[in-house]
Design an enzyme around this catalytic site. Structure first.
Site, PDB file in Angstrom:
ATOM      1  N   ASN A 160      75.239  -8.912 -85.611  1.00 25.20           N
ATOM      2  CA  ASN A 160      73.961  -8.216 -85.763  1.00 25.20           C
ATOM      3  C   ASN A 160      73.603  -7.632 -84.393  1.00 25.20           C
ATOM      4  OD1 ASN A 160      71.296  -7.449 -86.080  1.00 25.20           O
ATOM      5  ND2 ASN A 160      70.501  -9.551 -86.240  1.00 25.20           N
ATOM      6  N   TRP A 161      73.785  -6.331 -84.255  1.00 27.51           N
ATOM      7  CA  TRP A 161      73.559  -5.699 -82.953  1.00 27.51           C
ATOM      8  C   TRP A 161      72.086  -5.570 -82.596  1.00 27.51           C
ATOM      9  CZ3 TRP A 161      77.463  -0.982 -82.604  1.00 27.51           C
ATOM     10  CH2 TRP A 161      78.760  -1.499 -82.461  1.00 27.51           C
ATOM     11  N   LYS A 162      71.219  -5.766 -83.566  1.00 28.20           N
ATOM     12  CA  LYS A 162      69.767  -5.592 -83.334  1.00 28.20           C
ATOM     13  C   LYS A 162      69.511  -4.200 -82.757  1.00 28.20           C
ATOM     14  CE  LYS A 162      69.388 -10.530 -82.921  1.00 28.20           C
ATOM     15  NZ  LYS A 162      68.572 -11.667 -82.590  1.00 28.20           N
ATOM     16  N   HIS A 216      65.368 -10.650 -91.832  1.00 29.40           N
ATOM     17  CA  HIS A 216      65.635 -11.293 -90.544  1.00 29.40           C
ATOM     18  C   HIS A 216      64.316 -11.819 -89.978  1.00 29.40           C
ATOM     19  CE1 HIS A 216      66.713 -11.936 -86.378  1.00 29.40           C
ATOM     20  NE2 HIS A 216      67.969 -11.994 -86.785  1.00 29.40           N
ATOM     21  N   GLU A 233      63.108 -11.726 -87.167  1.00 32.36           N
ATOM     22  CA  GLU A 233      62.405 -10.773 -86.278  1.00 32.36           C
ATOM     23  C   GLU A 233      61.599  -9.779 -87.116  1.00 32.36           C
ATOM     24  OE1 GLU A 233      65.882  -9.684 -84.054  1.00 32.36           O
ATOM     25  OE2 GLU A 233      65.870 -11.663 -83.116  1.00 32.36           O
ATOM     26  N   GLU A 265      69.159 -19.097 -90.519  1.00 25.89           N
ATOM     27  CA  GLU A 265      68.936 -18.905 -89.079  1.00 25.89           C
ATOM     28  C   GLU A 265      67.643 -19.596 -88.658  1.00 25.89           C
ATOM     29  OE1 GLU A 265      71.115 -15.191 -87.546  1.00 25.89           O
ATOM     30  OE2 GLU A 265      69.164 -14.541 -88.253  1.00 25.89           O
ATOM     31  N   GLY A 311      68.624 -16.460 -80.166  1.00 26.34           N
ATOM     32  CA  GLY A 311      68.487 -15.876 -78.834  1.00 26.34           C
ATOM     33  C   GLY A 311      67.969 -16.851 -77.790  1.00 26.34           C
ATOM     34  N   SER A 337      72.386 -18.353 -81.825  1.00 29.34           N
ATOM     35  CA  SER A 337      73.149 -18.698 -80.621  1.00 29.34           C
ATOM     36  C   SER A 337      74.601 -19.103 -80.909  1.00 29.34           C
ATOM     37  CB  SER A 337      72.425 -19.778 -79.802  1.00 29.34           C
ATOM     38  OG  SER A 337      71.153 -19.300 -79.389  1.00 29.34           O
ATOM     39  N   GLY A 355      74.226 -12.697 -83.063  1.00 32.85           N
ATOM     40  CA  GLY A 355      73.437 -11.662 -82.395  1.00 32.85           C
ATOM     41  C   GLY A 355      74.043 -11.313 -81.051  1.00 32.85           C
ATOM     42  N   GLY A 356      73.477 -11.872 -79.987  1.00 39.70           N
ATOM     43  CA  GLY A 356      73.864 -11.568 -78.611  1.00 39.70           C
ATOM     44  C   GLY A 356      75.369 -11.483 -78.369  1.00 39.70           C
TER      45      GLY A 356
HETATM   46  P1  PGA Z   1      71.647 -14.798 -81.557  1.00 40.01           P
HETATM   47  O1  PGA Z   1      70.984 -13.986 -82.787  1.00 40.01           O
HETATM   48  O2  PGA Z   1      73.098 -15.025 -81.926  1.00 40.01           O
HETATM   49  O3  PGA Z   1      71.491 -13.885 -80.365  1.00 40.01           O
HETATM   50  O4  PGA Z   1      70.905 -16.071 -81.423  1.00 40.01           O
HETATM   51  C1  PGA Z   1      71.296 -14.292 -84.121  1.00 40.01           C
HETATM   52  C2  PGA Z   1      70.504 -13.405 -85.045  1.00 40.01           C
HETATM   53  O5  PGA Z   1      69.339 -13.135 -84.760  1.00 40.01           O
HETATM   54  O6  PGA Z   1      71.021 -12.954 -86.091  1.00 40.01           O
END
Ligand code: PGA
Length: 248
Positions: A9-11, A94, A96, A166, A172, A212, A233-234
């Site tokens: 997930n590149w956000k 998500h 966010e 999640e 993150g 993470s 994500g990251g």
């Molecule tokens: P993260 O993000 O791996 O940076 O914790 C995961 C996500 O939000 O899908």
């Protein structure tokens, strides 16, 4: 038989040029595995990433959608528009989006249905906040998200959905749920899906863990029987790291 699915997930990262650079490197490293790899990229990079991954079995998807087909909804993107880009998956709900953009389970449910109508598979995200976990309310919270997000989705569509568990406190933050915590919650999600759709259908649904995930912890996470993949994500922004996760 569930084929493991690892998604990046590149956000809100990477311009189309940066996406192209990533894809070139990623395609060099990618030789196909038993694991399916999925890149969930910003709308503005979908066409580039589709072009750069053509001829490979790397899957491409979006991170959001609006539930109406068309209309006066300035700034929104519909499921038929995404279908025209021939994408495979799209994230909905998500944390966010739930947190910053006020998405409720009702909205998540409508978005999932809009995608399914166009043949795009939703990646439905659920998970509890730290406050809820500290109060011991995670099971009730996640079960009720599953019930509401899948409400009215028939069995033949439910099996096309992916669920990403999640925990918000692990996104993150560098703080990963222990494999046991993640595994327990994914089992709970499977139980909830069994109660809604029966054992056979629930058994087909991919359940991912996200929060993470990195090359160092993916093996222990994937060891848990009810975890079929990860939403990263990251660590998915770097082609080498993301490939290390896929080749765990
Ligand atoms: P993260 O993000 O791996 O940076 O914790 C995961 C996500 O939000 O899908």
């Amino acid at each position: 038989m569930r084929i493991p699915l690892i998604a990046g997930n590149w956000k809100m990262y990477k311009t189309p040029d940066e996406a192209e650079e990533f894809c070139k490197k990623f395609a060099e490293l990618y030789h196909g595995t038993d694991i399916r790899a999925l890149l969930l990229v910003p709308f503005t990079s979908i066409a580039t990433v589709k072009r750069c991954t053509e001829g490979t079995d790397i899957l491409v998807g979006a991170q959001n959608v609006y539930f109406e087909k068309e209309g006066a909804y300035t700034g929104e993107i519909s499921a038929p528009m995404l279908k025209a880009l021939a994408i495979d998956y799209c994230i909905v709900g998500h944390s966010e989006r739930r947190g910053y953009f006020g998405e409720t389970d009702d909205i998540v449910n409508r978005k999932a249905k809009a995608l399914l109508e166009e043949g795009i598979r939703p990646v439905i995200c659920v998970g509890e906040s730290l406050e809820i976990r500290e109060a011991g309310g995670q099971n009730t919270h996640v079960s009720s998200q599953i019930r509401a997000d899948f409400q009215g989705i028939p069995e033949e569509d439910a099996v096309k959905c992916v669920v990403a568990y999640e925990p918000i406190w692990a996104i993150g933050t560098g703080r990963t749920a222990t494999p046991l915590q993640a595994g327990e919650m994914c089992s709970l999600i499977r139980e909830e899906l069994i109660s809604m759709y029966g054992e056979d259908a629930a058994d087909e649904i991919i359940i991912q863990y996200g929060g993470s995930v990195k090359p160092e912890n993916i093996t222990d996470i994937m060891d848990m029987p009810e975890i079929d993949g990860a939403l990263v994500g990251g660590a998915s922004l770097d082609p080498v790291k993301f490939m290390d996760i896929i080749n765990f």
